[in-house]
Write a protein that holds these residues in place. Structure first.
Motif, PDB file in Angstrom:
ATOM      1  N   TYR A  98     -13.037  20.705 -24.865  1.00  0.00           N
ATOM      2  CA  TYR A  98     -11.708  20.545 -24.290  1.00  0.00           C
ATOM      3  C   TYR A  98     -10.718  20.220 -25.405  1.00  0.00           C
ATOM      4  CZ  TYR A  98     -14.639  19.759 -20.173  1.00  0.00           C
ATOM      5  OH  TYR A  98     -15.582  19.871 -19.191  1.00  0.00           O
ATOM      6  N   THR A  99      -9.545  20.837 -25.315  1.00  0.00           N
ATOM      7  CA  THR A  99      -8.480  20.513 -26.243  1.00  0.00           C
ATOM      8  C   THR A  99      -7.559  19.494 -25.603  1.00  0.00           C
ATOM      9  OG1 THR A  99      -8.588  22.693 -27.263  1.00  0.00           O
ATOM     10  CG2 THR A  99      -6.565  21.413 -27.604  1.00  0.00           C
ATOM     11  N   VAL A 100      -7.414  18.347 -26.247  1.00  0.00           N
ATOM     12  CA  VAL A 100      -6.600  17.257 -25.719  1.00  0.00           C
ATOM     13  C   VAL A 100      -5.437  17.037 -26.669  1.00  0.00           C
ATOM     14  CG1 VAL A 100      -6.559  14.835 -25.029  1.00  0.00           C
ATOM     15  CG2 VAL A 100      -8.637  16.187 -24.711  1.00  0.00           C
ATOM     16  N   GLY A 101      -4.226  16.990 -26.126  1.00  0.00           N
ATOM     17  CA  GLY A 101      -3.051  16.768 -26.972  1.00  0.00           C
ATOM     18  C   GLY A 101      -1.919  16.217 -26.141  1.00  0.00           C
ATOM     19  N   GLN A 102      -0.682  16.612 -26.435  1.00  0.00           N
ATOM     20  CA  GLN A 102       0.455  16.137 -25.649  1.00  0.00           C
ATOM     21  C   GLN A 102       0.278  16.511 -24.185  1.00  0.00           C
ATOM     22  OE1 GLN A 102       2.678  14.122 -26.748  1.00  0.00           O
ATOM     23  NE2 GLN A 102       1.859  14.167 -28.823  1.00  0.00           N
ATOM     24  N   THR A 103      -0.258  17.675 -23.952  1.00  0.00           N
ATOM     25  CA  THR A 103      -0.777  18.044 -22.643  1.00  0.00           C
ATOM     26  C   THR A 103      -2.137  18.657 -22.905  1.00  0.00           C
ATOM     27  OG1 THR A 103       0.209  20.247 -22.737  1.00  0.00           O
ATOM     28  CG2 THR A 103       1.520  18.514 -21.700  1.00  0.00           C
ATOM     29  N   ASN A 104      -2.995  18.643 -21.891  1.00  0.00           N
ATOM     30  CA  ASN A 104      -4.293  19.260 -22.101  1.00  0.00           C
ATOM     31  C   ASN A 104      -4.571  20.241 -20.986  1.00  0.00           C
ATOM     32  OD1 ASN A 104      -5.927  17.813 -19.915  1.00  0.00           O
ATOM     33  ND2 ASN A 104      -5.138  16.077 -21.078  1.00  0.00           N
ATOM     34  N   GLY A 105      -5.304  21.290 -21.300  1.00  0.00           N
ATOM     35  CA  GLY A 105      -5.616  22.294 -20.305  1.00  0.00           C
ATOM     36  C   GLY A 105      -6.936  22.947 -20.630  1.00  0.00           C
ATOM     37  N   GLN A 106      -7.558  23.482 -19.579  1.00  0.00           N
ATOM     38  CA  GLN A 106      -8.851  24.124 -19.788  1.00  0.00           C
ATOM     39  C   GLN A 106      -9.116  25.078 -18.637  1.00  0.00           C
ATOM     40  OE1 GLN A 106     -10.918  23.886 -22.248  1.00  0.00           O
ATOM     41  NE2 GLN A 106     -12.845  24.725 -21.491  1.00  0.00           N
ATOM     42  N   PRO A 107      -9.415  26.341 -18.915  1.00  0.00           N
ATOM     43  CA  PRO A 107      -9.827  27.236 -17.834  1.00  0.00           C
ATOM     44  C   PRO A 107     -11.132  26.728 -17.216  1.00  0.00           C
ATOM     45  CG  PRO A 107      -9.307  28.456 -19.833  1.00  0.00           C
ATOM     46  CD  PRO A 107      -9.378  27.012 -20.207  1.00  0.00           C
ATOM     47  N   GLN A 108     -11.193  26.736 -15.906  1.00  0.00           N
ATOM     48  CA  GLN A 108     -12.377  26.256 -15.198  1.00  0.00           C
ATOM     49  C   GLN A 108     -13.018  27.413 -14.440  1.00  0.00           C
ATOM     50  OE1 GLN A 108     -13.344  23.225 -15.744  1.00  0.00           O
ATOM     51  NE2 GLN A 108     -11.470  22.410 -16.667  1.00  0.00           N
ATOM     52  N   ASP A 109     -14.332  27.414 -14.403  1.00  0.00           N
ATOM     53  CA  ASP A 109     -15.082  28.434 -13.681  1.00  0.00           C
ATOM     54  C   ASP A 109     -16.285  27.738 -13.065  1.00  0.00           C
ATOM     55  OD1 ASP A 109     -16.496  30.618 -12.733  1.00  0.00           O
ATOM     56  OD2 ASP A 109     -16.099  31.863 -14.484  1.00  0.00           O
ATOM     57  N   ARG A 110     -16.195  27.456 -11.759  1.00  0.00           N
ATOM     58  CA  ARG A 110     -17.227  26.649 -11.097  1.00  0.00           C
ATOM     59  C   ARG A 110     -17.845  27.424  -9.950  1.00  0.00           C
ATOM     60  NH1 ARG A 110     -14.592  22.511  -8.398  1.00  0.00           N
ATOM     61  NH2 ARG A 110     -16.648  21.749  -7.857  1.00  0.00           N
ATOM     62  N   GLN A 111     -19.096  27.088  -9.663  1.00  0.00           N
ATOM     63  CA  GLN A 111     -19.814  27.670  -8.537  1.00  0.00           C
ATOM     64  C   GLN A 111     -20.150  26.567  -7.538  1.00  0.00           C
ATOM     65  OE1 GLN A 111     -20.660  30.937  -8.216  1.00  0.00           O
ATOM     66  NE2 GLN A 111     -20.295  31.739 -10.271  1.00  0.00           N
ATOM     67  N   LEU A 112     -19.895  26.834  -6.262  1.00  0.00           N
ATOM     68  CA  LEU A 112     -20.318  25.945  -5.187  1.00  0.00           C
ATOM     69  C   LEU A 112     -21.223  26.724  -4.243  1.00  0.00           C
ATOM     70  CD1 LEU A 112     -17.008  24.104  -4.140  1.00  0.00           C
ATOM     71  CD2 LEU A 112     -18.854  23.206  -5.546  1.00  0.00           C
ATOM     72  N   ARG A 113     -22.242  26.041  -3.730  1.00  0.00           N
ATOM     73  CA  ARG A 113     -23.100  26.644  -2.714  1.00  0.00           C
ATOM     74  C   ARG A 113     -22.563  26.296  -1.329  1.00  0.00           C
ATOM     75  NH1 ARG A 113     -28.276  23.419  -4.106  1.00  0.00           N
ATOM     76  NH2 ARG A 113     -26.627  21.848  -3.966  1.00  0.00           N
ATOM     77  N   ASP A 114     -23.023  27.005  -0.308  1.00  0.00           N
ATOM     78  CA  ASP A 114     -22.648  26.643   1.052  1.00  0.00           C
ATOM     79  C   ASP A 114     -23.103  25.224   1.395  1.00  0.00           C
ATOM     80  OD1 ASP A 114     -25.378  27.216   1.172  1.00  0.00           O
ATOM     81  OD2 ASP A 114     -25.136  29.032   2.370  1.00  0.00           O
ATOM     82  N   LEU A 115     -24.125  24.716   0.697  1.00  0.00           N
ATOM     83  CA  LEU A 115     -24.631  23.356   0.932  1.00  0.00           C
ATOM     84  C   LEU A 115     -23.704  22.275   0.374  1.00  0.00           C
ATOM     85  CD1 LEU A 115     -28.351  23.909  -0.173  1.00  0.00           C
ATOM     86  CD2 LEU A 115     -27.453  24.016   2.147  1.00  0.00           C
ATOM     87  N   ASP A 116     -22.762  22.656  -0.488  1.00  0.00           N
ATOM     88  CA  ASP A 116     -21.981  21.676  -1.240  1.00  0.00           C
ATOM     89  C   ASP A 116     -20.655  21.312  -0.567  1.00  0.00           C
ATOM     90  OD1 ASP A 116     -23.919  21.641  -3.262  1.00  0.00           O
ATOM     91  OD2 ASP A 116     -23.016  23.373  -4.260  1.00  0.00           O
ATOM     92  N   PHE A 117     -20.651  21.263   0.755  1.00  0.00           N
ATOM     93  CA  PHE A 117     -19.440  20.852   1.456  1.00  0.00           C
ATOM     94  C   PHE A 117     -19.091  19.406   1.102  1.00  0.00           C
ATOM     95  CE2 PHE A 117     -23.110  20.283   4.260  1.00  0.00           C
ATOM     96  CZ  PHE A 117     -23.014  18.925   4.563  1.00  0.00           C
ATOM     97  N   GLU A 118     -17.825  19.043   1.263  1.00  0.00           N
ATOM     98  CA  GLU A 118     -17.361  17.690   0.943  1.00  0.00           C
ATOM     99  C   GLU A 118     -17.838  16.729   2.025  1.00  0.00           C
ATOM    100  OE1 GLU A 118     -14.847  14.769  -1.210  1.00  0.00           O
ATOM    101  OE2 GLU A 118     -16.087  16.532  -1.651  1.00  0.00           O
ATOM    102  N   THR A 160      -3.369  16.782 -31.637  1.00  0.00           N
ATOM    103  CA  THR A 160      -4.339  17.160 -30.622  1.00  0.00           C
ATOM    104  C   THR A 160      -5.743  16.890 -31.148  1.00  0.00           C
ATOM    105  OG1 THR A 160      -4.490  19.429 -31.422  1.00  0.00           O
ATOM    106  CG2 THR A 160      -2.808  18.973 -29.746  1.00  0.00           C
ATOM    107  N   GLY A 161      -6.717  16.959 -30.268  1.00  0.00           N
ATOM    108  CA  GLY A 161      -8.108  16.779 -30.665  1.00  0.00           C
ATOM    109  C   GLY A 161      -9.021  17.572 -29.764  1.00  0.00           C
ATOM    110  N   GLN A 162     -10.169  17.951 -30.285  1.00  0.00           N
ATOM    111  CA  GLN A 162     -11.148  18.667 -29.480  1.00  0.00           C
ATOM    112  C   GLN A 162     -12.276  17.719 -29.089  1.00  0.00           C
ATOM    113  OE1 GLN A 162     -12.443  22.352 -31.354  1.00  0.00           O
ATOM    114  NE2 GLN A 162     -10.945  23.445 -30.099  1.00  0.00           N
TER     115      GLN A 162
END
Length: 373
Positions: free
Chosen positions: A8-28, A361-363
């Motif tokens: 992750y790149t952290v600086g004055q603002t930080n951002g990161q593309p996210q790509d996540r998988q949830l199963r049908d079992l993973d309801f909140e 910034t920092g990684q």
């Protein structure tokens, strides 16, 4: 569970593309609950959209004013009572044989501890229930009747106050309380979500096309945009919506909500696609005795910082405690000295970001283990 390693790149603002998988079992779990019994109070069950529930209930069943109560068992070796100062009451389910108490209950504060939908039919808790917690409600109805005694102050030992029990630990579908927890809601991200960037794909065995004639699973199960059946309807199915500001103040997170209560048991799905038992298996047995995962939700979005460098979203939830390893510029960061972490939300808080990142910034490299349910 699986181990992830991300930079992750952290600086004055930080951002990161996210790509996540949830199963049908993973309801909140442990957060969204019906005030009423949806199987008896709501017309059309389970074809009910909680975001558009108007006309689903009669005045005799319609809650008008609602109070919510939580009971937490004694904590730790000292047995300290987290409910000190609470309201003494017995909680009963619709079945008189199902009761709990009398014990002291914490009266929760609307707008702080929970969000009450304008329909007054359901609530969302700011803090999820622990696995051994109980939850109860009491309310007046539009017809002028009262469910429970609607207490707001403790009457002490010998109190005759009563509540309607809606959650008790480790109960299955034979219990009336089992019906109150929702299973059609999936957590997308925290407050760092760039909503305009969110893309959702719904698939079975990597295919987004149902075995029926529907064009996509998104369209078949009510998540697609009205203008494009391949695109997730962010405006109407991502909660809180722009028209739900009170919910946004309480929850601080975003959720995908299906327009029916049992989406993966939809009759339009083939037997090979359906997962009916997902809605009958108790939470504590779901991984060991529940159905195999069939549907996958793929969530892709950009996470954005809040204009400072004090927090970092790892883009994961339910991280195994003490599994994380964070490093900055080759130096291992120390929990409690350099940062704290919320394992449930996957959020890191840097205790002295100026010392860590200076003016630039920092990684940060993070390695952690993400749990299932």
């Amino acid at each position: 569970s699986q181990v992830a390693e991300r930079v992750y790149t952290v600086g004055q603002t930080n951002g990161q593309p996210q790509d996540r998988q949830l199963r049908d079992l993973d309801f909140e779990s442990g957060r969204f609950f019906w005030v009423v019994d949806p199987t008896t109070a709501l017309a059309g069950y389970p074809e009910i959209d909680i975001l558009n529930p108007a006309g689903a209930v009669t005045p005799a069943q319609q809650p008008a004013e609602v109070r919510v109560y939580r009971y937490r068992p004694p904590q730790g070796q000292t047995g300290a009572d987290p409910n000190l100062g609470g309201i003494t009451a017995v909680a009963r389910a619709g079945d008189p044989a199902q009761s709990f108490g009398p014990v002291r209950w914490q009266l929760l504060i609307q707008g702080t501890d929970y969000y009450l939908d304008p329909s007054a039919l359901w609530i969302a808790l700011a803090t999820k229930l622990d696995q051994n917690d109980y939850l109860a409600v009491s309310y007046t109805t539009a017809a002028g009747t009262t469910v429970g005694s609607f207490p707001s102050e403790d009457q002490g030992q010998g109190s005759s106050d009563s509540l309607r029990l809606i959650v008790e630990p480790k109960k299955g579908p034979e219990s009336l309380t089992f019906r109150h927890e929702m299973r059609q809601i999936y957590r997308v991200a925290g407050s760092d979500l760039d909503q305009g960037s969110l893309q959702v794909n719904l698939s079975v065995n990597r295919s987004e096309r149902p075995q029926s004639e529907a064009s996509t699973y998104l369209a078949l199960l009510g998540l697609a945009s009205a203008t494009d059946q391949n695109v997730f309807d962010r405006e109407n199915r991502l909660f809180p919506r722009a028209r739900d500001p009170e919910a946004a103040e309480v929850l601080q997170e975003s959720y995908l909500i299906f327009p029916t209560l049992t989406p993966f048991a939809d009759a339009r799905l083939t037997p090979a696609e359906r997962s009916d038992s997902l809605y009958r298996t108790p939470l504590y047995l779901l991984l060991a005795q529940g159905p195999p995962a069939r549907f996958q939700l793929r969530l892709r979005y950009n996470s954005t910082g809040g204009g400072d460098r004090s927090t970092l979203s790892l883009g994961a939830l339910q991280i195994r405690e003490e599994s994380e390893q964070l490093s900055l510029g080759g130096r291992r960061l120390e929990r409690g000295v350099d940062y704290t972490i919320s394992y449930d939300l996957g959020q890191v808080t840097f205790l002295n970001p100026e010392a860590l990142f200076g003016g630039g910034t920092g990684q940060v490299t993070a390695r952690f283990e993400e749990q299932g349910l």
